[in-house]
Design an enzyme around this catalytic site. Structure first.
Site, PDB file in Angstrom:
ATOM      1  CD  GLU A  65      47.362  56.376  72.802  1.00  0.00           C
ATOM      2  OE1 GLU A  65      47.236  56.645  74.005  1.00  0.00           O
ATOM      3  OE2 GLU A  65      47.929  57.139  71.987  1.00  0.00           O
ATOM      4  CB  CYS A  74      48.531  54.003  63.763  1.00  0.00           C
ATOM      5  SG  CYS A  74      50.155  54.296  64.446  1.00  0.00           S
ATOM      6  CD  GLU A  76      47.729  56.743  60.159  1.00  0.00           C
ATOM      7  OE1 GLU A  76      47.450  56.282  61.277  1.00  0.00           O
ATOM      8  OE2 GLU A  76      48.512  57.690  59.976  1.00  0.00           O
TER       9      GLU A  76
HETATM   10  N1  THU Z   1      49.319  57.742  65.639  1.00  0.00           N
HETATM   11  C1  THU Z   1      48.414  57.402  64.685  1.00  0.00           C
HETATM   12  O1  THU Z   1      47.344  56.841  64.979  1.00  0.00           O
HETATM   13  N2  THU Z   1      48.710  57.704  63.402  1.00  0.00           N
HETATM   14  C2  THU Z   1      49.796  58.414  62.998  1.00  0.00           C
HETATM   15  O2  THU Z   1      49.955  58.662  61.809  1.00  0.00           O
HETATM   16  C3  THU Z   1      50.783  58.870  63.985  1.00  0.00           C
HETATM   17  C4  THU Z   1      50.601  58.352  65.366  1.00  0.00           C
HETATM   18  C5  THU Z   1      48.974  57.467  67.044  1.00  0.00           C
HETATM   19  C6  THU Z   1      49.752  56.399  67.742  1.00  0.00           C
HETATM   20  C7  THU Z   1      49.587  56.803  69.193  1.00  0.00           C
HETATM   21  O3  THU Z   1      48.351  56.315  69.666  1.00  0.00           O
HETATM   22  C8  THU Z   1      49.508  58.325  69.131  1.00  0.00           C
HETATM   23  O4  THU Z   1      49.165  58.645  67.806  1.00  0.00           O
HETATM   24  C9  THU Z   1      50.799  59.036  69.528  1.00  0.00           C
HETATM   25  O5  THU Z   1      51.873  58.573  68.796  1.00  0.00           O
END
Ligand code: THU
Length: 163
Positions: A65, A74, A76
């Site tokens: 983040e 994210c 993934e």
């Molecule tokens: N997030 C992911 O890393 N992967 C997902 O499949 C869903 C959301 C992260 C983005 C953000 O840092 C946090 O989770 C909250 O949305």
């Protein structure tokens, strides 16, 4: 005149990790291990992703983040982009995703966001091969989709660019 097109999608539901096969469980455990190093001070939602390559290599990633919120990424996409940058010719076979947060126990599987589905589907098209998608929370059911594109009907692809 018009015609209506209807799609469908499919996924398997496993009651718990006890019923997963050994390979899926190993990949899921790698994702759970990876989420520990997530950098998620704003959401406190720690996500881990583990990508399995055709030669058995496992590449992991976690969400990163940023104070400028949209600049984060994210888990993934961190994992897929690293895998593709380091092993551009190795087919991607599967990905497992899991998450943990301070506030509550996550008892439903974490599905990848739309942007990650689009990013991951690119590699299915590149390698002409489906990527098995294993989704989990901390406990409870586990969902398995036979591919990413199964969860992303009418995706945008090179075809739309005229390529
Ligand atoms: N997030 C992911 O890393 N992967 C997902 O499949 C869903 C959301 C992260 C983005 C953000 O840092 C946090 O989770 C909250 O949305």
């Amino acid at each position: 005149m018009s015609k209506q097109i209807t799609g469908n999608y499919t996924y398997e539901v496993y009651e718990s990790t006890d019923t997963l096969n050994k390979k899926d469980l190993e990949l899921l455990n790698a994702a759970k291990f990876a989420l520990v190093n997530a950098y998620a001070p704003y959401s406190n939602f720690n996500v881990g992703a583990a990508v399995l390559l055709e030669d058995g290599t496992v590449i992991t990633g976690n969400n990163q983040e940023n104070a400028a919120y949209p600049s984060g990424l994210c888990a993934e996409r961190v994992a897929f982009f690293y895998a593709s940058s380091q092993h551009p010719t190795k087919k991607i076979i599967a990905v497992a995703i899991s998450a943990k947060t301070n506030n509550q126990e996550i008892n439903i599987p974490v599905p990848p966001c739309g942007a990650c589905r689009q990013a991951m589907a690119e590699y299915e098209i590149k390698f002409e091969s489906p990527i098995r998608l294993i989704m989990s929370g901390e406990k409870g059911e586990i969902f398995i989709s036979p591919s990413v594109s199964n969860l992303l009907p009418m995706l945008f692809s090179a075809k739309n660019l005229g390529k």
